[in-house]
Design a protein around this motif. Structure first.
Motif, short mmCIF file in Angstrom:
data_model
loop_
_atom_site.label_atom_id
_atom_site.label_comp_id
_atom_site.label_asym_id
_atom_site.label_seq_id
_atom_site.Cartn_x
_atom_site.Cartn_y
_atom_site.Cartn_z
N VAL A 165 47.87 55.87 -19.73
CA VAL A 165 48.03 54.89 -20.75
C VAL A 165 47.79 55.19 -22.09
O VAL A 165 48.55 55.13 -22.86
CB VAL A 165 47.42 53.57 -20.18
CG1 VAL A 165 47.46 52.46 -21.09
CG2 VAL A 165 47.95 53.23 -18.86
N PRO A 166 46.53 55.80 -22.31
CA PRO A 166 46.20 56.24 -23.63
C PRO A 166 47.14 57.10 -24.37
O PRO A 166 47.62 57.01 -25.32
CB PRO A 166 44.74 56.77 -23.70
CG PRO A 166 44.15 56.47 -22.39
CD PRO A 166 45.21 56.08 -21.28
N HIS A 167 47.69 58.04 -23.47
CA HIS A 167 48.92 59.03 -24.02
C HIS A 167 50.14 58.42 -24.15
O HIS A 167 50.87 58.56 -25.14
CB HIS A 167 48.98 60.17 -23.00
CG HIS A 167 49.87 61.41 -23.65
ND1 HIS A 167 50.26 62.30 -22.82
CD2 HIS A 167 50.10 61.45 -24.78
CE1 HIS A 167 51.03 63.11 -23.50
NE2 HIS A 167 50.85 62.85 -24.81
N LEU A 168 50.32 57.26 -23.36
CA LEU A 168 51.53 56.45 -23.68
C LEU A 168 51.56 55.99 -24.64
O LEU A 168 52.53 55.88 -25.35
CB LEU A 168 51.85 55.59 -22.15
CG LEU A 168 52.19 56.25 -20.99
CD1 LEU A 168 52.26 54.86 -19.78
CD2 LEU A 168 53.52 56.87 -20.87
N ILE A 224 55.79 48.12 -29.52
CA ILE A 224 55.26 47.10 -28.54
C ILE A 224 56.42 47.16 -27.46
O ILE A 224 56.08 47.20 -26.28
CB ILE A 224 55.17 45.56 -29.12
CG1 ILE A 224 53.95 45.59 -29.78
CG2 ILE A 224 55.43 44.58 -27.84
CD1 ILE A 224 54.13 44.02 -30.51
N ILE A 225 57.73 47.34 -27.81
CA ILE A 225 58.94 47.47 -26.91
C ILE A 225 58.72 48.80 -26.11
O ILE A 225 58.59 48.59 -24.95
CB ILE A 225 60.25 47.35 -27.73
CG1 ILE A 225 60.42 45.99 -28.37
CG2 ILE A 225 61.23 47.68 -26.83
CD1 ILE A 225 61.64 46.02 -29.23
N ASP A 226 58.50 49.95 -26.72
CA ASP A 226 58.35 51.00 -26.14
C ASP A 226 57.18 51.26 -25.32
O ASP A 226 57.24 51.73 -24.09
CB ASP A 226 58.29 52.25 -26.81
CG ASP A 226 59.64 52.28 -27.66
OD1 ASP A 226 60.68 51.68 -27.29
OD2 ASP A 226 59.93 53.53 -28.48
N ALA A 227 56.05 50.66 -25.59
CA ALA A 227 54.68 50.64 -25.03
C ALA A 227 54.77 50.02 -23.95
O ALA A 227 54.54 50.19 -22.78
CB ALA A 227 53.57 50.31 -25.73
N VAL A 228 55.40 48.67 -23.92
CA VAL A 228 55.62 47.90 -22.57
C VAL A 228 56.47 48.55 -21.56
O VAL A 228 56.10 48.69 -20.36
CB VAL A 228 55.87 46.49 -23.05
CG1 VAL A 228 56.32 45.81 -21.88
CG2 VAL A 228 54.96 45.77 -23.67
N PHE A 238 53.37 52.12 -14.22
CA PHE A 238 52.73 51.49 -13.23
C PHE A 238 53.59 51.47 -12.05
O PHE A 238 52.97 51.47 -10.81
CB PHE A 238 52.29 50.01 -13.61
CG PHE A 238 51.27 50.11 -14.87
CD1 PHE A 238 50.14 50.87 -14.58
CD2 PHE A 238 51.27 49.08 -15.73
CE1 PHE A 238 49.41 50.89 -15.79
CE2 PHE A 238 50.41 49.06 -16.80
CZ PHE A 238 49.28 50.11 -16.72
N GLN A 239 54.92 51.38 -12.26
CA GLN A 239 55.80 51.28 -11.18
C GLN A 239 55.73 52.77 -10.24
O GLN A 239 55.88 52.83 -9.05
CB GLN A 239 57.06 51.03 -11.38
CG GLN A 239 57.58 49.58 -11.90
CD GLN A 239 58.88 49.55 -12.66
OE1 GLN A 239 59.63 50.47 -12.78
NE2 GLN A 239 59.39 48.17 -12.69
N TYR A 240 55.67 53.56 -11.10
CA TYR A 240 55.45 54.97 -10.58
C TYR A 240 54.16 55.12 -9.61
O TYR A 240 54.13 55.65 -8.65
CB TYR A 240 55.61 56.04 -11.40
CG TYR A 240 55.55 57.31 -10.89
CD1 TYR A 240 56.27 58.09 -10.15
CD2 TYR A 240 54.48 58.26 -10.92
CE1 TYR A 240 56.52 59.35 -9.84
CE2 TYR A 240 54.34 59.48 -10.53
CZ TYR A 240 55.38 60.03 -10.01
OH TYR A 240 55.28 61.38 -9.20
N VAL A 241 53.12 54.58 -10.29
CA VAL A 241 51.58 54.60 -9.51
C VAL A 241 51.67 53.93 -8.15
O VAL A 241 51.40 54.33 -7.17
CB VAL A 241 50.69 54.23 -10.40
CG1 VAL A 241 49.47 54.22 -9.40
CG2 VAL A 241 50.28 55.35 -11.61
#
Length: 195
Positions: free
Chosen positions: A92-95, A170-174, A181-184
Motif C-alpha cells: 500500500v505505501p508503494h501504491l 484520490i481516484i487512482d489511489a482508491v 485488496f481484491q488480489y490479496v
C-alpha cells in the motif's frame, strides 16, 4: 505485450513513463511560461477548494465508476488487466507513492502546462488520446475523457493545480488499493499469494 513483462519491468516502465511526462512538461513549459514564477503561481496548498472541489470530484468519480462496474458487462470496462498487473503486487505505501507521482506528473503536463496555454478542450483531448489503450474500448474512452474534462473544469474554476492533483490522486489511489485488496483476497482464498 505488457503481459510478457516481469513485475519488476512493469514498475520500471511506469516510472520511465512518468519521467518522460515530467521531461515533456519541462520542455513544453520552457516555451510556454515566461519564467518559473509563472508556473509556481498555479499552486496554492492553502486553498479550501482542494477539499471542496478536489475531494468532491474524486468521490463522484469513484461512485460513478462503481456504478459502471455494477451495471455494465465486464468486457465494456475491462482494460485488459493492465491496471491489475501494475498494482496487484505493490504494498500500500508503494501504491500511494505511485498514484501520487502519477497524479502530479499528469496534472502538471495536462492541466498546468497544456490547459493553461492551449485550453481545456485541447488538453483534455490530448489526455484522452495519450491513454491510447482505451481507444478500442468506447466506454473506457468516454470515462477517461469525461474525467479529464472534469479535472480540467475544476482547474479552470480554481486556478490551482493542487485541486485536480488531489482529485486525480484520490481516484487512482482508491482504485489501485481496491485492485491490491481484491488480489490479496483472491490469493488468500486460493491459498497462493503473499499479503
Amino acid at each position: 505485450m505488457i503481459h510478457q513483462l516481469t513485475d519488476r519491468e512493469i514498475v520500471k516502465q511506469l516510472y520511465f513513463t512518468q519521467f518522460v511526462i515530467l521531461i515533456a512538461s519541462a520542455v513544453i513549459g520552457f516555451f510556454f511560461f515566461e519564467d518559473l514564477h509563472d508556473f509556481f503561481k498555479l499552486w496554492n496548498i492553502r486553498d479550501e477548494y482542494i477539499i471542496w472541489y478536489g475531494v468532491t470530484l474524486a468521490v463522484f468519480v469513484i461512485f460513478a465508476d462503481m456504478a459502471v462496474m455494477k451495471w455494465c458487462p465486464r468486457h465494456l470496462y475491462d482494460d485488459g488487466g493492465i491496471n491489475e498487473l501494475l498494482f496487484r503486487n505493490r504494498p500500500v505505501p508503494h501504491l500511494l507513492f505511485l498514484t501520487l507521482l502519477i497524479a502530479f506528473t499528469e496534472e502538471i503536463l495536462f492541466r498546468g502546462v497544456l490547459q493553461t496555454h492551449i485550453g481545456l478542450w485541447a488538453a483534455s483531448l490530448v489526455f484522452a488520446v495519450l491513454h491510447f489503450r482505451y481507444l478500442t474500448k468506447w466506454l473506457l474512452f468516454i470515462m477517461v475523457t469525461g474525467i479529464s474534462l472534469m479535472l480540467g473544469l475544476i482547474y479552470e474554476w480554481t486556478g490551482n493545480l493542487f485541486v485536480p492533483v488531489t482529485a486525480h490522486f484520490i481516484i487512482d489511489a482508491v482504485f489501485a488499493c481496491q485492485i491490491r485488496f481484491q488480489y490479496v483476497r483472491r490469493g488468500l482464498h486460493d491459498g497462493n499469494v503473499k499479503s
